[in-house]
Design an enzyme around this catalytic site. Structure first.
Site, short mmCIF file in Angstrom:
data_model
loop_
_atom_site.label_atom_id
_atom_site.label_comp_id
_atom_site.label_asym_id
_atom_site.label_seq_id
_atom_site.Cartn_x
_atom_site.Cartn_y
_atom_site.Cartn_z
N LYS A 111 38.70 -22.53 55.41
CA LYS A 111 39.04 -22.23 56.86
C LYS A 111 38.89 -20.83 57.13
CE LYS A 111 40.11 -26.58 57.74
NZ LYS A 111 39.49 -27.21 56.52
C1 LIG Z 1 38.94 -28.41 56.07
C2 LIG Z 1 38.61 -28.57 54.55
C3 LIG Z 1 37.36 -29.38 54.32
C4 LIG Z 1 36.57 -30.12 55.15
O1 LIG Z 1 35.91 -29.35 56.17
P1 LIG Z 1 35.19 -30.05 57.27
O2 LIG Z 1 34.41 -28.96 57.88
O3 LIG Z 1 36.44 -30.69 58.16
O4 LIG Z 1 34.42 -31.08 57.04
C5 LIG Z 1 37.24 -29.54 52.85
N1 LIG Z 1 38.02 -28.77 51.80
C6 LIG Z 1 38.83 -28.01 52.38
C7 LIG Z 1 39.68 -27.26 51.01
C8 LIG Z 1 39.19 -27.94 53.69
O5 LIG Z 1 40.39 -27.10 54.00
#
Ligand SMILES: *Cc1c(COP(=O)(O)O)cnc(C)c1O
Length: 497
Positions: A111
């Site tokens: 993120k």
């Molecule tokens: C948010 C997240 C995901 C999923 O990503 P998306 O863009 O929502 O598909 C996968 N792994 C981690 C560690 C995340 O924080």
């Protein structure tokens, strides 16, 4: 370049799309056309730093931002907050795959790649569109997004960030990460309730005209850092170009060779960014959508039917992928349907009314030409972590392990030998207890808290525990506010008084 709404509303500039987040018709903003990167332009990225690659990509997707603006934003976002110069390094996983590590930022998860840049894009978008008020970001979090948003907006001039989390619904480490956040423009409030209560409360605040008025009187305007904002999607396109450039530099591929990406998926933002990179000229092979037991996307890609009605919701050891409604999928539907806003709006209305929809044969054919999918259960995740550690000496977190296991199964089933990248979305130390249990067995965690598990994991594997985790227990708690679930609006006003 203009941005369409997936439900047909009038097109706007990229900066307006970022400022608004959601289109007025409830749709998501998508580029009306994609930039076209030539082979020469991609080759030119090989000797570049991550920041230079980001400038090359973003300046083409965000033409109403000047190069100077983007350069400054990128320097601010991808600087000292990252623990390695490469920002998003590529590592080998044995001889069979690469891992694109997206967790070297301040909160140890992917993120950060978007939320470190979004605050700059948002404030610039405000200026370009005559918005002089302070941008006030409200977030409800089940753990990870809240901390990433707080770190992203921390002390960014012209912004303020307030996060609500369920009082007893986040892990000990997640809570400490949030309540120890510094900065003069951050607020963290515990809600007496679960995540749904917090999320419902935030949604209610967003649709409350009296609250908007109170904010306006203070010179503030509400906004969202949610993953439906184009400003969160577009920074993610960059690292797919960067990964390709790194594979070229290493000699693992030659210019023009296709590369497959296997992405652990929740809200469909990360994998869609890879799709967008492909549409902009990157030689992307197959996009492999990896899910945990919440496998609604696996079924959708296999059958063209998206069905959440009567589907159980599982809480798993890869919690950031525990999602049934993948909001960014709407952007893909719009694309598959030939950019027909009415068609997308009809599918979304059907999902809301009946909990399911089915795409037509033409859309399904296009979907399956680009995407493959698979899922893995809890034991499969643990087994994959143990196996890649044992065989390849690569330690991965629970989300990355979902992608790794799904890619392994995909290669076995299809014999597809295209060079493959596992998108690695979190540090193994972010989910230290689950990772320790996977490599050392259930008893290794017995009675230990998250921090003791991380220490044990480091001792066992000889890998380094990130300072962000190790330092947490000793950091001062700066946010202690608690509120009832129906008093969230008042809690915000009290906090910013
Ligand atoms: C948010 C997240 C995901 C999923 O990503 P998306 O863009 O929502 O598909 C996968 N792994 C981690 C560690 C995340 O924080």
């Amino acid at each position: 370049m203009q941005m369409f709404s997936t439900r047909g509303a009038q097109a706007v500039t990229p900066s307006m799309a970022i400022l608004r987040g959601l289109a007025p018709d409830g749709g998501l903003y998508v580029p009306a056309e994609f930039p076209e990167f030539t082979r020469e332009e991609i080759l030119a990225m090989v000797p570049m730093s991550y920041q230079e690659r980001a400038l090359a990509v973003l300046s083409r997707f965000l033409p109403d931002f000047t190069r100077e603006e983007l350069e400054q934003a990128i320097a601010g976002a991808y600087g000292t907050g990252f623990d390695c110069e490469a920002v998003a390094p590529m590592e080998r996983v044995g001889s069979w795959a690469h891992a694109l590590e997206l967790w070297h930022g301040p909160t140890l998860a992917f993120k950060d790649m978007a939320l470190q840049l979004l605050p700059y894009l948002l404030t610039l978008s405000g200026k370009k569109n005559g918005e002089e008020r302070e941008v006030f970001i409200l977030v409800a979090t089940s753990g990870d997004t809240g901390k990433a948003a707080l770190e992203g907006f921390l002390d960014v001039p012209g912004t303020r960030c307030c996060v609500f989390y369920p009082k007893d619904g986040v892990s000990q480490a997640q809570r400490l990460q949030m309540v120890t956040t510094g900065g003069a423009n951050t607020h963290v409030i515990a809600v007496e309730g679960n995540f749904d209560d917090a999320q419902t409360g935030v949604k209610r605040i967003f649709s409350d005209p009296a609250f908007a008025e109170a904010m306006d009187a203070q010179g503030r305007v509400l906004s969202s850092a949610n993953s439906i904002n184009f400003g969160r999607l577009v920074p993610q396109v960059v690292y797919y170009f960067s990964a390709y450039a790194d594979l070229l530099a290493e000699g693992a591929i030659e210019m023009g060779d296709k590369v497959n990406f296997c992405v652990p998926t929740g809200n469909f933002g990360d994998i869609l960014a890879a799709d967008y990179a492909g549409k902009a000229g990157l030689p992307v092979g197959r996009l492999i959508c990896a899910s945990n037991e919440n496998n609604v996307l696996t079924d959708f890609i296999a059958t063209g039917v998206y069905d959440i009605s009567g589907r159980p919701f599982y809480k798993t050891i890869s919690p950031s992928m525990d999602i049934l409604i993948s909001s960014n999928l709407e952007r893909l539907l719009f694309d598959l349907g030939g950019c027909d806003g009415e068609k997308t709006a009809a599918l979304m209305a059907q999902l809301k009314a009946e909990g399911r929809y089915q795409v037509d044969a033409d859309m399904l054919r296009k979907l399956q030409a680009r995407y493959a999918a698979g899922y893995v259960d809890e034991n499969g995740i643990r087994a994959e972590i143990a196996r890649t550690w044992r065989e390849d000496h690569y330690l991965m977190d629970t989300h990355t392990a979902v992608a790794s296991a799904v890619l392994r199964a995909y290669i076995e089933k299809t014999g597809d030998r295209t060079p493959s990248v596992i998108v690695s979305t979190a540090s193994p130390y972010k989910f230290g207890a689950a990772v320790l249990e996977a490599v050392a067995g259930e008893t290794a965690c017995g009675g230990k808290d998250d921090f003791a598990c991380c220490e044990a994991l480091s001792a066992l594997t000889g890998t380094k525990e990130p300072a962000q985790i190790a330092q947490l227990p000793a950091m001062p708690v700066r946010h202690t506010a608690v509120c009832k679930k129906d008093e969230m609006a008042q809690a915000v006003l009290n906090a910013v008084k």
